[in-house]
Design a protein around this motif. Structure first.
Motif, short mmCIF file in Angstrom:
data_model
loop_
_atom_site.label_atom_id
_atom_site.label_comp_id
_atom_site.label_asym_id
_atom_site.label_seq_id
_atom_site.Cartn_x
_atom_site.Cartn_y
_atom_site.Cartn_z
N VAL A 412 0.81 -1.22 -0.23
CA VAL A 412 0.01 -0.02 -0.13
C VAL A 412 0.90 1.31 0.15
N VAL A 413 0.72 2.06 -0.98
CA VAL A 413 1.57 3.31 -1.09
C VAL A 413 0.62 4.62 -0.67
N ALA A 414 1.20 5.24 0.01
CA ALA A 414 0.33 6.64 0.50
C ALA A 414 1.39 7.56 1.00
N PRO A 415 1.10 8.72 0.91
CA PRO A 415 1.98 9.93 1.47
C PRO A 415 1.59 9.86 2.92
N LEU A 416 2.76 10.10 3.84
CA LEU A 416 2.74 10.15 5.11
C LEU A 416 1.61 11.24 5.77
N LEU A 417 1.64 12.37 4.95
CA LEU A 417 0.64 13.40 5.25
C LEU A 417 -0.08 13.80 4.04
N ARG A 418 -1.53 14.12 3.99
CA ARG A 418 -2.19 14.52 3.16
C ARG A 418 -2.58 15.89 3.40
N GLY A 419 -2.22 17.05 2.90
CA GLY A 419 -2.74 18.14 3.07
C GLY A 419 -1.75 18.46 4.63
N LEU A 421 -2.76 16.72 7.21
CA LEU A 421 -3.51 15.50 8.27
C LEU A 421 -2.61 14.14 7.97
N PRO A 422 -2.21 13.61 8.93
CA PRO A 422 -1.36 12.26 8.95
C PRO A 422 -2.27 11.33 8.33
N MET A 423 -1.58 10.33 7.60
CA MET A 423 -2.10 9.42 6.99
C MET A 423 -2.03 7.86 7.55
N VAL A 424 -1.43 7.97 8.62
CA VAL A 424 -1.53 6.77 9.51
C VAL A 424 -1.92 6.82 10.88
N LEU A 425 -2.87 6.39 11.19
CA LEU A 425 -4.08 6.40 12.21
C LEU A 425 -3.86 5.44 13.23
N ASP A 426 -4.55 5.68 14.44
CA ASP A 426 -4.84 4.60 15.26
C ASP A 426 -5.82 3.56 14.96
N LYS A 427 -6.74 4.24 14.14
CA LYS A 427 -7.84 3.25 13.78
C LYS A 427 -8.35 4.30 12.35
N VAL A 428 -8.43 3.60 11.34
CA VAL A 428 -9.07 4.28 10.10
C VAL A 428 -10.64 4.44 10.22
N ASN A 429 -11.13 5.46 9.50
CA ASN A 429 -12.42 5.86 9.93
C ASN A 429 -13.14 4.78 9.27
N THR A 430 -12.84 3.91 7.94
CA THR A 430 -13.57 3.00 7.38
C THR A 430 -12.75 2.10 6.90
N ILE A 431 -12.90 0.59 7.37
CA ILE A 431 -12.01 -0.44 6.66
C ILE A 431 -12.64 -0.88 5.66
N VAL A 432 -11.81 -0.85 4.52
CA VAL A 432 -12.19 -1.64 3.19
C VAL A 432 -11.47 -2.64 3.38
N THR A 433 -10.17 -2.59 3.31
CA THR A 433 -9.21 -3.73 3.24
C THR A 433 -8.66 -4.23 4.58
N PRO A 434 -8.91 -5.47 5.21
CA PRO A 434 -8.40 -5.67 6.51
C PRO A 434 -6.77 -5.69 6.42
N GLY A 435 -6.16 -5.41 7.55
CA GLY A 435 -4.79 -5.25 7.88
C GLY A 435 -4.27 -6.72 7.72
N GLU A 436 -4.76 -7.89 7.88
CA GLU A 436 -4.22 -9.09 7.66
C GLU A 436 -3.76 -9.44 6.34
N ASP A 479 4.08 13.88 15.03
CA ASP A 479 5.03 14.75 15.31
C ASP A 479 4.94 15.93 14.18
N MET A 480 4.83 15.60 13.27
CA MET A 480 4.69 16.58 12.10
C MET A 480 3.34 17.29 12.02
N ALA A 481 2.12 16.68 12.09
CA ALA A 481 0.86 17.31 11.87
C ALA A 481 -0.01 17.41 13.18
N GLY A 482 0.39 16.60 14.23
CA GLY A 482 -0.42 16.37 15.17
C GLY A 482 -1.42 15.35 15.15
#
Length: 512
Positions: A412-419, A421-436, A479-482
């Motif tokens: 999975v490729v994604a920027p660390l920040l988008r705008g 906003l951090p893109m690595v969260l404690d919990k995503v808002n909506t799960i589409v693809t499970p982490g396993e 650390d970068m975006a709170g």
């Protein structure tokens, strides 16, 4: 109830006959048999061509409360869905379920008809823009149902999604209904998503702007599955259907992500003669194709096949002998359409062949590597591609969960920040693809390997890739975006996210 992804799923959901919680990527084993359409009888010398969309609607017997389907190969050049829904509205038919393979911005034209009650339910792969906001608003009679491409094919073949009338835009069609997507001014390439609709819908209406002498060839969808044909002046805007070759990103951040992703592939253990791959159409994925191609040339490696939505970089690799065969469910640019038309090693496939988990084996099961994008990810490697940071539907499930489950290596490729906003969260808002089913997350600041994949962790030691734990990657983002505040949502479920096997992996609740 709490499902296997840790999400709270209501015991009862409006419009869902049986709430089946997600139990794991391969936990649900179906029983029974596939469904089929009604038996057709067509007498010799009978006429399939009707004078208008309105006449086709009448001939197909469309009534209140039925389900209509469309394919999205025309992308933002699609005229068919909008024209058909407008014609249905004129006939006073209401309460329909709209079940296209996906929706595009151009389809925002149907919003007034949704507000008028012509369409009261939507089952699709996702939505963007105004349609996404409408789906999140709770204005539909029942929650929208979001399915992956493989999940949609499964649902149709299993009878979970019964299609009463399928309206299929046909770039090339003859007078008996044989059609393909590679000839004509509205050429869209592969008709992979429409194939399942044609095979299982009760009635099939082909809509074309290119009626050719019988027989049309090659045949993507055969005459045996077509009931009526409508000829229009135009079924799509060629500029919105496909452009010239998609351009590889020049964005330094996307290029760095792509370079890291290519490095992950090279040292994964799967990068060898006869490997297989799927790449997306996003900037980082297209750029990764460039780096992968260079590595393949340098090491004298060829892939056995490439799969998915096809782009010019794939075609280029096919023509250079770096990929032996392409399996194509959708085309994103003109070189891909031309390749499907002219190259015998470029093969068209249905969405079921591509990704239906409840079959003899979709081709995603044979994938070594897939590169996928993300709206956001979390520390459990779950991925969201449906909702924005404000909880509004703004994307599509596509083949995301299908390929992640099937491939040996899901990146999975994604920027660390988008705008900001951090893109690595404690919990995503909506799960589409499970982490396993996700193996590696690649950002421009670091790479995180799923702890389940100790083999990859060993392979990546001492090769110069910035590997770190997912928690370190998250801390770097915070650390970068709170740390972002959680989205305030109501208890009202506005969309159901089905996993590819038909179970519910998550729900979207109406934002406050």
């Amino acid at each position: 109830m709490i499902n296997a992804a840790g999400r709270i799923i209501p015991d009862q959901i409006t419009g869902v006959a049986q709430v089946r919680p997600y139990a794991g990527p391969f936990a649900t084993i179906p029983t029974g048999r596939m469904v089929g359409p009604k038996i057709r009888v067509n007498k010799p010398r009978s006429e399939k061509i009707v004078k208008s969309i309105e006449q086709a609607i009448e001939a197909a017997g469309l009534k209140d409360g039925m389900t209509i389907s469309f394919h999205h190969h025309f992308r933002n050049g699609d005229y068919v869905l909008n024209l058909v829904v407008a014609a249905i509205a004129k006939k006073g038919i209401k309460g329909l379920t709209l079940a296209p393979s996906s929706l595009n911005d151009i389809n925002e034209a149907i919003i007034p008809f949704i507000e008028q009650g012509v369409i009261t339910a939507i089952e699709t792969s996702g939505g963007r823009g105004k349609l996404g906001r409408l789906m999140t608003s709770g204005k539909l009679a029942k929650p929208a149902v979001i399915r992956s491409h493989g999940g949609r094919a499964r649902a149709i073949e299993a009878g979970d999604l019964k299609l009463d009338v399928a309206f299929i835009g046909a770039p090339c069609c003859d007078s008996y209904g044989n059609m393909n997507g590679i000839n004509g001014r509205s050429a869209c390439g592969s008709m992979g998503y429409a194939m399942v609709d044609a095979a299982y819908a009760e009635k099939v209406v082909a809509i074309t702007d290119n009626l050719v002498p019988y027989p049309a060839y090659p045949i993507s969808i055969p005459q045996t599955q077509v009931d009526f044909i409508v000829v229009l002046d135009s079924i799509g805007d060629s500029q919105g259907i496909a452009s010239g070759a998609l351009r590889i990103s020049r964005d330094p951040r996307e290029l760095l992500i792509a370079e890291y992703a290519a490095g992950v592939i090279e040292h994964s253990g799967y990068f060898k003669e006869g490997w297989s791959l799927q790449l997306g159409s996003g900037g980082a994925s297209l750029a990764a194709a460039k780096f992968i191609k260079e590595k393949m040339l340098a090491q004298g490696i060829a892939a056995s096949f490439g799969v998915g939505g096809i782009t010019a970089p794939f075609v280029d690799m096919l023509e250079q002998g770096l990929i032996k065969t392409i399996f194509d469910v959708q085309d994103f640019d003109l070189p891909s359409i031309e390749s499907l038309k002219n190259n015998p090693n470029h093969l068209e496939m249905s969405a079921s062949y591509y990704a239906n988990p409840h079959s003899g084996g979709p081709i995603v099961n044979n994938l070594d590597v897939v590169i996928l994008s993300a709206t956001e990810v979390d520390v459990d490697f779950n991925v969201n591609v449906i909702t924005d940071s404000n909880g509004v539907i703004m994307g599509a499930s596509g083949g995301h969960s299908d390929t992640a489950a099937g491939a040996n290596l899901a990146i999975v490729v994604a920027p660390l920040l988008r705008g900001r906003l951090p893109m690595v969260l404690d919990k995503v808002n909506t799960i589409v693809t499970p982490g396993e089913t996700v193996d590696v997350i690649v950002t421009e600041r670091g790479i995180a390997v799923n702890p389940r994949r100790t083999d990859l962790t060993e392979n990546f030691k001492g090769i110069g890739l910035p590997v770190m734990s997912i928690h370190d990657l998250q801390r770097l983002a915070y650390d970068m975006a709170g740390k972002p505040e959680p989205i305030a949502v109501s208890d009202e479920v506005v969309a159901v996210i089905e996993y590819r096997d038909g179970t519910i992996i998550d729900v979207v609740r109406k934002p406050l």
